[in-house]
Every structure is written in C-alpha cells, then in structure tokens.
Design an enzyme around this catalytic site. Structure first.
Site, PDB file in Angstrom:
ATOM      1  N   ASN A  19       2.542  -2.606   3.248  1.00  0.00           N
ATOM      2  CA  ASN A  19       1.793  -2.988   2.044  1.00  0.00           C
ATOM      3  C   ASN A  19       2.078  -4.444   1.709  1.00  0.00           C
ATOM      4  O   ASN A  19       3.172  -4.943   1.997  1.00  0.00           O
ATOM      5  CB  ASN A  19       2.256  -2.103   0.870  1.00  0.00           C
ATOM      6  N   HIS A  77       2.302  -7.042  -1.576  1.00  0.00           N
ATOM      7  CA  HIS A  77       2.421  -7.017  -3.038  1.00  0.00           C
ATOM      8  C   HIS A  77       2.605  -8.453  -3.541  1.00  0.00           C
ATOM      9  O   HIS A  77       3.380  -9.217  -2.960  1.00  0.00           O
ATOM     10  CB  HIS A  77       3.623  -6.154  -3.445  1.00  0.00           C
ATOM     11  N   MET A 100      -5.485   0.196  -4.309  1.00  0.00           N
ATOM     12  CA  MET A 100      -4.934   0.376  -5.661  1.00  0.00           C
ATOM     13  C   MET A 100      -4.817   1.841  -6.077  1.00  0.00           C
ATOM     14  O   MET A 100      -4.921   2.164  -7.247  1.00  0.00           O
ATOM     15  CB  MET A 100      -5.780  -0.418  -6.672  1.00  0.00           C
ATOM     16  N   ARG A 101      -4.588   2.718  -5.095  1.00  0.00           N
ATOM     17  CA  ARG A 101      -4.312   4.131  -5.395  1.00  0.00           C
ATOM     18  C   ARG A 101      -2.870   4.435  -5.039  1.00  0.00           C
ATOM     19  O   ARG A 101      -2.408   4.032  -3.964  1.00  0.00           O
ATOM     20  CB  ARG A 101      -5.169   5.062  -4.527  1.00  0.00           C
ATOM     21  N   ASP A 156       5.951   0.329  -4.750  1.00  0.00           N
ATOM     22  CA  ASP A 156       6.415  -1.043  -4.497  1.00  0.00           C
ATOM     23  C   ASP A 156       7.891  -1.121  -4.132  1.00  0.00           C
ATOM     24  O   ASP A 156       8.605  -2.068  -4.516  1.00  0.00           O
ATOM     25  CB  ASP A 156       6.087  -1.951  -5.695  1.00  0.00           C
ATOM     26  N   ARG A 193      -4.858  14.082  -5.970  1.00  0.00           N
ATOM     27  CA  ARG A 193      -4.515  13.164  -4.873  1.00  0.00           C
ATOM     28  C   ARG A 193      -4.506  13.844  -3.513  1.00  0.00           C
ATOM     29  O   ARG A 193      -4.931  13.260  -2.508  1.00  0.00           O
ATOM     30  CB  ARG A 193      -3.141  12.529  -5.127  1.00  0.00           C
ATOM     31  N   ASN A 246      -7.283 -10.299   1.927  1.00  0.00           N
ATOM     32  CA  ASN A 246      -6.182 -10.026   2.874  1.00  0.00           C
ATOM     33  C   ASN A 246      -6.705  -9.366   4.143  1.00  0.00           C
ATOM     34  O   ASN A 246      -6.229  -9.672   5.247  1.00  0.00           O
ATOM     35  CB  ASN A 246      -5.098  -9.177   2.214  1.00  0.00           C
TER      36      ASN A 246
HETATM   37  C1  GAR Z   1      -3.695  -9.020  -3.497  1.00  0.00           C
HETATM   38  O1  GAR Z   1      -3.194 -10.032  -4.322  1.00  0.00           O
HETATM   39  C2  GAR Z   1      -2.629  -7.989  -3.204  1.00  0.00           C
HETATM   40  O2  GAR Z   1      -1.345  -8.535  -3.076  1.00  0.00           O
HETATM   41  C3  GAR Z   1      -2.723  -7.118  -4.426  1.00  0.00           C
HETATM   42  O3  GAR Z   1      -4.109  -7.000  -4.665  1.00  0.00           O
HETATM   43  C4  GAR Z   1      -4.755  -8.189  -4.212  1.00  0.00           C
HETATM   44  C5  GAR Z   1      -5.876  -7.785  -3.284  1.00  0.00           C
HETATM   45  O4  GAR Z   1      -6.653  -8.906  -2.960  1.00  0.00           O
HETATM   46  N1  GAR Z   1      -2.109  -5.852  -4.228  1.00  0.00           N
HETATM   47  C6  GAR Z   1      -1.459  -5.195  -5.172  1.00  0.00           C
HETATM   48  O5  GAR Z   1      -1.345  -5.595  -6.317  1.00  0.00           O
HETATM   49  C7  GAR Z   1      -0.875  -3.863  -4.732  1.00  0.00           C
HETATM   50  N2  GAR Z   1       0.146  -3.452  -5.631  1.00  0.00           N
HETATM   51  P1  GAR Z   1      -7.665  -8.859  -1.747  1.00  0.00           P
HETATM   52  O6  GAR Z   1      -8.573  -7.651  -1.993  1.00  0.00           O
HETATM   53  O7  GAR Z   1      -8.413 -10.138  -1.836  1.00  0.00           O
HETATM   54  O8  GAR Z   1      -6.897  -8.722  -0.475  1.00  0.00           O
END
Ligand code: GAR
Length: 217
Positions: free
Chosen positions: A109, A111, A92-93, A147, A67, A16
């Site tokens: 964000n 999701h 992912m924190r 989320d 945190r 992303n």
């Molecule tokens: C993505 O699918 C994003 O939507 C998800 O992690 C992946 C990261 O991929 N995010 C979550 O699950 C957050 N709750 P990337 O490192 O290739 O961008």
C-alpha cells in the site's frame, strides 16, 4: 523473463496507478499489471488503465451487504487473473483481517505520510497543524491494522512556509510517484525479506545526506 502478475486496486484518479503503468512499460521491470480493480464506478484510474490497454474490473462495494461478500468477489477476480501481488493505490476501503491475511506479504500500500505518523485520513492537514518540517510518503506491506505493516520505501518531503494542504499534497504526490515504482521493483524483484515488522532489502543503499529544514545557508 517471468514477471510478477500484479493487480492494482484503486478508488480514485489513479495517478499512482499511472506511475506503475509507466514503470511496468519497461519489459525488464520485474512486475506486470494484469488487472486494475476499482470499488468506485467511474473512478479516473479506470480510464487510465483502459488507455494503457489493461483489463479493468469494477466491484461497487455499495452493492454488497458487508465487507466479506465484497471481498469474496474481489478474491475471485484476483484468482481469475492469476494475480501474485496486489498494489493498493488510493484504494479507500478497509479490508478485513481475513482478506489481508490471505495476501500476507503479497499486498502493498502507499500512504501519504511518514508512517507510523499520521495514519488515516487528512494527513497533510494534520501535519501542517503540527508544524512538522518534514512529511512524506510510505510504501509498506499491508497488515490487518490500518496503515501498519513492514516499511519498504519512504520519501521525506519538506514542508515549505505558506504551504496549504493542497500544495503539500502535490509535493508529496510527486514523491509517491517515485516511491511506488521503486517499492514494486524491490518486492517483485524478490529483493526483500520480511522479518517481523522489518523489511530487509538486498542491494540497496541509503542516502548519505541529511536535510535541514529550514536550510542553514
Ligand atoms: C494518494 O495520495 C495515496 O497516497 C492516498 O490516496 C491518494 C490516491 O491518489 N492513499 C491513501 O490515503 C490510503 N490511505 P491517486 O488516485 O492519484 O493515486
């Protein structure tokens, strides 16, 4: 043109981030990435950032006792880079309410589900188990509860017969890579008004078509 100074926070491979790097390469795009921050040393996204010539920072959350101290350092880095907008891209924190409130309507964000369905982890496994015919992805403003928050862009993605979680994740990821640049363009272009939990966006059109799954032809 003044572009909105944007930080990307990540924990993993950074596909992303790559979509945002590619979009912001256009000098007319209303945002520019001024720093990429990872809480995981060696995350793939850091390499992508370096390749693109972007400053990177690693703040290993394991080195902190809780945190808040982690977030204080994060906040300092964001201030140092004069960041105006934060994009969480596979970060992912969980963030504390205090930090999230500091960045109210200035942190977004992505999701991998059609929120408010499938908050949390393992979204694709759970969608497949439920037999839904569509899933997708969402870009939203971040609120303290995980989320949740006003929705800026969503993409609906069909589930195909025989999909496993990896196949579905790949299809959704392709959609993510279109959603995030669009959401950033809308937000940085100051096209949004957030009213309670709703985002009103100027100059955008909804699609005319609906989709059936399975198809009827
Ligand atoms: C993505 O699918 C994003 O939507 C998800 O992690 C992946 C990261 O991929 N995010 C979550 O699950 C957050 N709750 P990337 O490192 O290739 O961008």
């Amino acid at each position: 043109m003044e572009r909105v100074k944007t930080a990307v926070l990540l924990s993993g491979r950074g596909s992303n981030l790559q979509s945002l790097i590619d979009a912001t390469a256009d000098k007319n795009f209303p945002a520019e990435i001024v720093c990429v921050i990872s809480n995981v040393p060696g995350a793939g996204g850091l390499e992508r950032a370096a390749q693109a010539g972007l400053p990177t920072v690693t703040i290993n959350h394991r080195n902190f006792n809780g945190r808040e101290p982690f977030e204080e350092v994060l906040q300092k880095e964001l201030e140092n880079a004069e960041v105006e907008l934060v994009c969480l891209a596979g970060f992912m924190r969980l963030l504390t309410k205090r930090f999230v409130d500091r960045w109210h309507n200035r942190m977004i964000n992505i999701h991998p589900s059609l929120l408010p369905s499938y908050k949390g982890l393992h979204t694709h496994e759970r969608a497949l188990k439920d037999g839904v015919r569509f899933t997708g992805c969402t870009v939203h403003f971040v609120r303290a509860e995980m989320d949740t928050g006003p929705i800026i862009v969503q993409a609906a993605v069909p589930v195909h017969p025989g999909d496993d979680a990896d196949a579905l994740a790949d299809r959704v990821l392709t959609a993510e890579h279109r959603c995030y640049p669009l959401a950033l363009k809308i937000v940085a272009g100051e096209k949004t008004h957030v009213i309670d939990n709703l985002v009103e966006t100027e100059c955008v059109r909804a699609p005319d078509t609906m989709l059936l799954n399975p198809r009827d032809n």
